[in-house]
Design an enzyme around this catalytic site. Sequence first.
Site, PDB file in Angstrom:
ATOM      1  CB  THR A  33      26.016  47.237  60.525  1.00  0.00           C
ATOM      2  OG1 THR A  33      25.832  48.340  61.416  1.00  0.00           O
ATOM      3  CG2 THR A  33      27.345  46.564  60.839  1.00  0.00           C
ATOM      4  CB  SER A  35      30.585  44.266  52.953  1.00  0.00           C
ATOM      5  OG  SER A  35      29.587  43.356  52.518  1.00  0.00           O
ATOM      6  CB  ALA A  91      19.346  41.465  53.760  1.00  0.00           C
ATOM      7  N   GLY A 103      22.136  39.943  60.551  1.00  0.00           N
ATOM      8  CA  GLY A 103      22.909  39.703  61.756  1.00  0.00           C
ATOM      9  C   GLY A 103      24.237  39.024  61.528  1.00  0.00           C
ATOM     10  N   GLY A 105      26.820  40.374  60.678  1.00  0.00           N
ATOM     11  CA  GLY A 105      27.816  41.255  61.270  1.00  0.00           C
ATOM     12  C   GLY A 105      27.616  41.478  62.754  1.00  0.00           C
ATOM     13  CD  GLU A 111      22.154  45.351  61.035  1.00  0.00           C
ATOM     14  OE1 GLU A 111      23.141  45.604  60.331  1.00  0.00           O
ATOM     15  OE2 GLU A 111      21.695  44.197  61.175  1.00  0.00           O
TER      16      GLU A 111
END
Length: 260
Positions: A33, A35, A91, A103, A105, A111
């Site tokens: 998860t 960009s 990351a 984290g 996001g 994850e």
Amino acid sequence: MSAELSPIEKAKFVAAKRASDMVENGMKVGLGTGSTAAWMVRCLGERVRQEGLKIKGVPTSTRTADLAREVGIEVIALDEAGWLDLTIDGADEFDAELNLIKGGGGAHLQEKIVASASDRMVVIADPAKEVAHLGAFPLPVEVIPFGWKTTRKLVEEMLEGMDVLGRDVTIRMNGAMPFVTDEGNHILDLHLLRIGNPRQLALVLNQVPGVVENGLFIDICDTVVIGHGDGRVELRDVAAGSVQQDSMEFAESENLFKDV
């Protein structure tokens, strides 16, 4: 279209593209998860459409699941997959030992579960994510909503005995309300500035009542793929102690960049 990307987005893209080339036909793949991970999902979708690549993807968030389905990747649950061949994720920070903070996001719980259920975890990043010491990026800690203020106080007390420079703890907000994860929990962001002993902190944090999981990934990442804005790619393998240099082309199809 790729010429319109900023250098940082080009760096993310080439890292994602190089990592997506590691995926082989028939694999079960954890889909991260964020960009940079979104670029990877798009690259895999392109391979599914153009090459007929057959894979099953296990997403680490609802937004990744939505994107994977949109680009044509078959999505299955982790319990259905059982065990994964590979997880590719981004990351927020990584150090020389490939310890991570994740984290940003808000998906680090899923994850970490997915990455831990994989034969191999590959992290894709731009050079700005590499640090000498973890901690400049706020460390996310997922907590249950019940008594979260008490949990925050317990975390603050625990930090008094830890080797960190900062000890501010804030609740992550979404507008006027606390942020809610896919699991219905909240996130405390720990502004530590520098973490002297990430392994110790990761273990102690998870002993605090109310804490579900923290964003320190210790001994989980196997390889990091670092992309640069000029197309250069560096692969570091912690187990092999190897560093490989590569380069990627930007000649991608319009479909890959349509939503950028």
